[in-house]
Scaffold this active site. Structure first.
Site, PDB file in Angstrom:
ATOM      1  N   CYS A 152       0.811  -1.001   0.397  1.00  0.00           N
ATOM      2  CA  CYS A 152       0.004  -0.505  -0.092  1.00  0.00           C
ATOM      3  C   CYS A 152       1.147   0.982   0.089  1.00  0.00           C
ATOM      4  O   CYS A 152       0.997   1.544   1.085  1.00  0.00           O
ATOM      5  CB  CYS A 152      -0.345   0.154   1.532  1.00  0.00           C
ATOM      6  SG  CYS A 152      -2.199   1.656   1.085  1.00  0.00           S
ATOM      7  N   CYS A 155       0.101   3.926   2.031  1.00  0.00           N
ATOM      8  CA  CYS A 155       0.127   3.906   3.193  1.00  0.00           C
ATOM      9  C   CYS A 155       0.878   4.583   3.873  1.00  0.00           C
ATOM     10  O   CYS A 155       1.416   5.090   5.015  1.00  0.00           O
ATOM     11  CB  CYS A 155      -0.428   2.976   4.061  1.00  0.00           C
ATOM     12  SG  CYS A 155      -1.724   1.778   3.233  1.00  0.00           S
ATOM     13  N   ASP A 156       2.485   4.036   2.932  1.00  0.00           N
ATOM     14  CA  ASP A 156       3.806   3.584   3.346  1.00  0.00           C
ATOM     15  C   ASP A 156       4.799   4.866   2.542  1.00  0.00           C
ATOM     16  O   ASP A 156       5.722   4.580   3.187  1.00  0.00           O
ATOM     17  CB  ASP A 156       4.481   2.312   3.159  1.00  0.00           C
ATOM     18  CG  ASP A 156       3.398   1.492   4.462  1.00  0.00           C
ATOM     19  OD1 ASP A 156       2.964   1.552   5.164  1.00  0.00           O
ATOM     20  OD2 ASP A 156       2.987   0.023   4.059  1.00  0.00           O
TER      21      ASP A 156
END
Ligand code: NAP
Length: 327
Positions: A152, A155-156
């Site tokens: 992701c 997200c990261d």
């Protein structure tokens, strides 16, 4: 041993156990499931949550979550999920370990069988069983998930500012991940197993025209380095046409080779699209009293906050349904 049909097994269990009919059962305990639990618990519906194979859902495999509103400094994924669970429990939601092996859906009386044979009946069912990112299946990759291997970028990506990273995949998700990463770093390699992208032309063109992204064609990841160090330091990559093996330094590996919704138990019971995502209209499925929330019905956004949002919607829909039935 003679295997009994599911329906018979359920009836037998029910005769033995004489369990009371539940008003709300929620399958899954990620952001969608726990938000549905919170709302239905606060509506005094005494929901029962069957936690599923991965209690807390996909967020429990990530480290820091920086994009869930309300946490200025970010929060660890497992901590966020534990907090959601405790918040729902505070209002009476009950959590049970186990996962659903099969269901028999009948309006007003949906029946469930768990993997260990336990059974329940419920008036409303909220399916929030989520989806799982597909991984390559390499041992080194599995050991480094959350330590440089992720699925992701939203997200990261921010953790890899100015660092070399790689994205595996040739579809729209891979293009989207690579383009998102350009906000943080200018050293991105897309690794694709063929010499042609699967992505839509517009997405592919954006990637191919971007100076920050290189594409490594006809290539597969053979090993993620370095398990010994406990973090990603590089990749061993094989060219499938020439057989040549090269190593490259990277700090982050983003897998974008597709997702699979966890819907096997509901096949043939509720409408799904060709990829197995449940078709839902405002979380309502085609089966009366059965609702779907979170990634199990969303191939597009797949965010904790959108999952939580649809969990809330499903809870309100279930509440309305019960109210209309006088329950
Ligand atoms: P996808 O279209 O199925 O693409 C998966 C990619 O991963 C393919 O290029 C595939 O290679 C590769 N792949 C699969 N297994 C692999 C393996 N074991 N090793 C190496 N490579 C592997 O999945 P997606 O990109 O997640 O997209 C899913 C759907 O969502 C699509 O319909 C897509 O259009 C849509 N989507 C749309 C957007 C958007 O419009 N903004 C964004 C994201 C997703 P091959 O090509 O060789 O099969």
């Amino acid at each position: 041993m003679r295997i009994q049909p599911v329906g018979n097994r359920i009836n037998e269990e029910l005769r033995k156990g004489r369990k009371e009919m539940e008003k709300v059962i929620i399958l899954g305990s990620g952001p969608a499931g726990s938000t549905a639990a919170l709302y239905t618990a606060r509506a005094n519906l005494n929901p029962l949550v069957i936690e599923g194979l991965e209690p807390g859902g996909q967020l429990t495999t990530t480290t820091e979550v920086e994009n869930y509103p309300g946490f200025v400094e970010g929060i660890q994924g497992p901590e966020l999920m534990e907090a959601m669970k405790r918040q729902a429990q505070r209002f009476g939601a009950r959590y049970e370990q186990g996962y659903v092996a099969s269901v028999e859906l009948t309006p007003g009386r949906h029946q469930l069988v768990l993997d260990d044979g336990r059974t329940w009946e419920t008036v409303t069912l909220i399916i929030a069983t989520g989806a799982r990112a597909q991984y390559l299946g390499l041992e080194s990759e599995q050991k480094l998930i959350g330590r440089g291997v992720t699925s992701c970028a939203t997200c990261d990506a921010a953790f890899y500012r100015n660092m070399p990273v790689a994205v595996v995949g040739g579809g729209d998700s891979a293009m989207e991940e690579a383009l998102f990463l350009t906000r943080f770093t200018s050293d991105i390699t897309v690794i694709h197993r063929r010499d042609q992208l699967r992505a839509s032309k517009i997405m592919a063109d954006r990637v191919l025209k971007n100076d920050k992204i290189k594409v490594l064609w006809d290539s597969v990841v053979e090993e993620v380095l370095d398990v010994e160090k406990g973090e990603v330091t590089g990749l061993r990559v094989k060219n499938v046409k020439t057989g040549e093996i090269t190593e490259r330094e990277i700090k982050g590996l983003f897998l974008a080779i597709g997702h699979k919704p966890n819907t096997a138990a509901f096949k043939g019971r509720v409408d799904m699209d060709e990829r197995g995502y449940i078709r839902a209209d405002h979380t309502r499925t085609n089966m009366e009293g059965v609702f779907a929330a979170g990634d199990v019905q969303d191939a597009v956004y797949r965010q904790a906050v959108t999952a939580a949002g649809t969990g809330c919607m499903a809870a309100l829909e279930a509440e309305r349904y019960l109210e209309a039935r006088g329950q």
